[in-house]
Design an enzyme around this catalytic site. Sequence first.
Site, short mmCIF file in Angstrom:
data_model
loop_
_atom_site.label_atom_id
_atom_site.label_comp_id
_atom_site.label_asym_id
_atom_site.label_seq_id
_atom_site.Cartn_x
_atom_site.Cartn_y
_atom_site.Cartn_z
N HIS A 18 40.88 11.59 3.43
CA HIS A 18 40.17 10.34 3.17
C HIS A 18 40.34 9.97 1.69
O HIS A 18 41.04 10.67 0.95
CB HIS A 18 38.71 10.43 3.59
CG HIS A 18 37.95 11.55 2.93
ND1 HIS A 18 37.70 11.58 1.57
CD2 HIS A 18 37.42 12.69 3.43
CE1 HIS A 18 37.03 12.68 1.27
NE2 HIS A 18 36.86 13.38 2.38
N HIS A 21 40.03 12.54 -1.21
CA HIS A 21 41.19 13.39 -1.48
C HIS A 21 42.17 12.65 -2.40
O HIS A 21 42.80 13.24 -3.26
CB HIS A 21 41.93 13.75 -0.18
CG HIS A 21 41.11 14.56 0.77
ND1 HIS A 21 40.62 14.05 1.95
CD2 HIS A 21 40.69 15.85 0.71
CE1 HIS A 21 39.95 15.00 2.58
NE2 HIS A 21 39.97 16.10 1.86
N CYS A 124 26.53 29.55 6.70
CA CYS A 124 26.76 28.20 7.21
C CYS A 124 28.26 27.99 7.35
O CYS A 124 28.98 28.06 6.36
CB CYS A 124 26.17 27.14 6.28
SG CYS A 124 26.61 25.47 6.84
N CYS A 127 29.61 24.96 5.39
CA CYS A 127 29.83 25.25 3.96
C CYS A 127 30.87 26.34 3.76
O CYS A 127 31.37 26.51 2.65
CB CYS A 127 28.55 25.72 3.28
SG CYS A 127 27.21 24.53 3.25
N CYS A 141 20.54 24.51 6.79
CA CYS A 141 21.40 24.29 5.63
C CYS A 141 21.05 22.93 5.05
O CYS A 141 21.04 21.95 5.77
CB CYS A 141 22.88 24.32 6.04
SG CYS A 141 23.95 23.60 4.79
N HIS A 144 24.20 20.50 5.66
CA HIS A 144 24.64 20.17 7.02
C HIS A 144 23.51 19.96 8.00
O HIS A 144 23.73 19.51 9.12
CB HIS A 144 25.59 21.25 7.53
CG HIS A 144 26.88 21.28 6.77
ND1 HIS A 144 27.08 22.12 5.69
CD2 HIS A 144 28.00 20.54 6.90
CE1 HIS A 144 28.29 21.90 5.20
NE2 HIS A 144 28.86 20.95 5.90
N LYS A 294 27.15 6.64 1.10
CA LYS A 294 27.85 7.90 1.30
C LYS A 294 28.82 7.75 2.47
O LYS A 294 28.50 7.14 3.48
CB LYS A 294 26.82 8.99 1.61
CG LYS A 294 27.35 10.39 1.46
CD LYS A 294 26.20 11.40 1.54
CE LYS A 294 26.73 12.81 1.43
NZ LYS A 294 26.98 13.50 2.67
N LYS A 297 31.56 10.07 8.89
CA LYS A 297 32.16 9.69 10.17
C LYS A 297 31.17 8.91 11.01
O LYS A 297 31.52 7.92 11.65
CB LYS A 297 32.60 10.94 10.92
CG LYS A 297 34.06 11.27 10.72
CD LYS A 297 34.49 12.37 11.68
CE LYS A 297 35.79 13.00 11.24
NZ LYS A 297 35.98 14.33 11.80
ZN LIG Z 1 26.20 23.96 5.25
#
Ligand SMILES: [Zn+2]
Length: 506
Positions: A18, A21, A124, A127, A141, A144, A294, A297
Amino acid sequence: MGKFYLTTAIDYVNASPHIGHALEKVQADVLARFRRLKGDDVFFLTGTDEHGTKIYRAASQAGLTPQEFCDRKSAEFKRLVKELNISNNYFVRTTEKRHEQACQKLWIACSQHIYKARYRGYYCVGCEAYLLERDLEDGLCPIHKTRPEIIEEENYFFRLSAFREKLLKYYDENPGFIYPRERFNEVYSFVEEGLEDVSISRSRAKLPWGIEVPGDPDQVMYVWFDALTNYISAVGYADDPEKFRKYWPANVHVIGKDISRFHCILWPAMLMSAGLPLPEKVFIHGFLTVEGEKMSKSKGNVVDPFEIISEFGADALRYYLIAEVPTTEDGDFSRRRFLERYNADLANDYGNAFYRMLKLALKNGLIVVNRPEVLEADDRALLEEIEKKVASFERAFEGLELREGVREAMDVVKLINKYIDYAAPWRLAREDKEAFSRLLYLVFDALRRASVLLYPVIPDAAGKMLESMGIEATSISLNEAKSYGVKSQIELKEIAPLFPRVSTDD
Ligand SMILES: [Zn+2]
């Protein structure tokens, strides 16, 4: 000639590229091209990170073997690198044999700080990291919002706790090690509070997709021990000692702020343990939002860099990422702002300065413009202004202030446009041929210098502009941007407009 080794982080291949990157790659590429202009022998590395639980699971969901999955995903990142016109010297993949050998060699070199112990804790997968009880929010987490897995197994640990004092001493002696200062301070206080040992392996039964721990086929390396090693495996740590001596340590690691602890704490500690020199600098950039939000998806607002490149060209995207996004802070990608910067800076200022003078020169039959014997006071004043801008450009880029630097380069273009408007070449073409010819030389020579400065950011367009003045872009150097009149004649060649204006009403 100095050597300059710089790297991007390697991209984790569990998802597609995306615009975030693209930001990191372009920032690093601008630095690499700038160092080449300064005459350095540059080795510029990027690549993909291909081991770990997330990838193993994503591959099986896609019905592929992990290797097939990695090959496909890695190819997408390679394509991004190519389409963005990134000038990397090598593309490392952590599934390469030489990388595996390097990881095992480094593991053995660190063995005095590696021990085996039973571990029970939260992990996680999102992560790819172990979490402490105190990291969790309502048992989840914090990033997430998922319940971490509880892992209980025998793992190898790296005695990171032994490096607190050594790291603090290194930071104290090398205040430029982490850039910007704000990030330096974050890392410093984190280390000051004390470090805990980290698990650096997983049992193969749980994670079959990883590099084997030397001497223990039941264990594979934790992805970060594996991933960080790419910076030395790619310059021959295990298989090319001469190259390794030449390029290591890295001059700059370019990374995002989410992985600063791995690069500023774990990585230097691993290198200290192995008795290897430490990188000179870790350059940390921020994150991109899209239209102020932010990227995610689920929101459907992920910006595909390939689409922007196919619509406007790589230069336009590169320019936005350097000129608009704050170099080390969070920035925003907005289509409206993108089109504004494109039209104002690239189409009107840079492209048009060149094209309107080119058309005027050719219309008046001037294909070759000679360097004037004498300059007027106004001309000399312009050259002085340009000189100042070139010096500030170099200072900014040396100090990794990329946005500041590109602004100085565009200021040169603005000075040129102002001078054109002031000197009224259309009138001179009719009334004073000598003054007209002098002005043409001044303008094209100044555009030549501006193009050298802009070359790291917009290599395609700047290269074309230089070529239309008879200059090979591959042979330019920063020194040429510092001097007026390096060529006694400028021979002009017609080219298509570089940045055609785009309509903004959509
Ligand atoms: Zn996480």
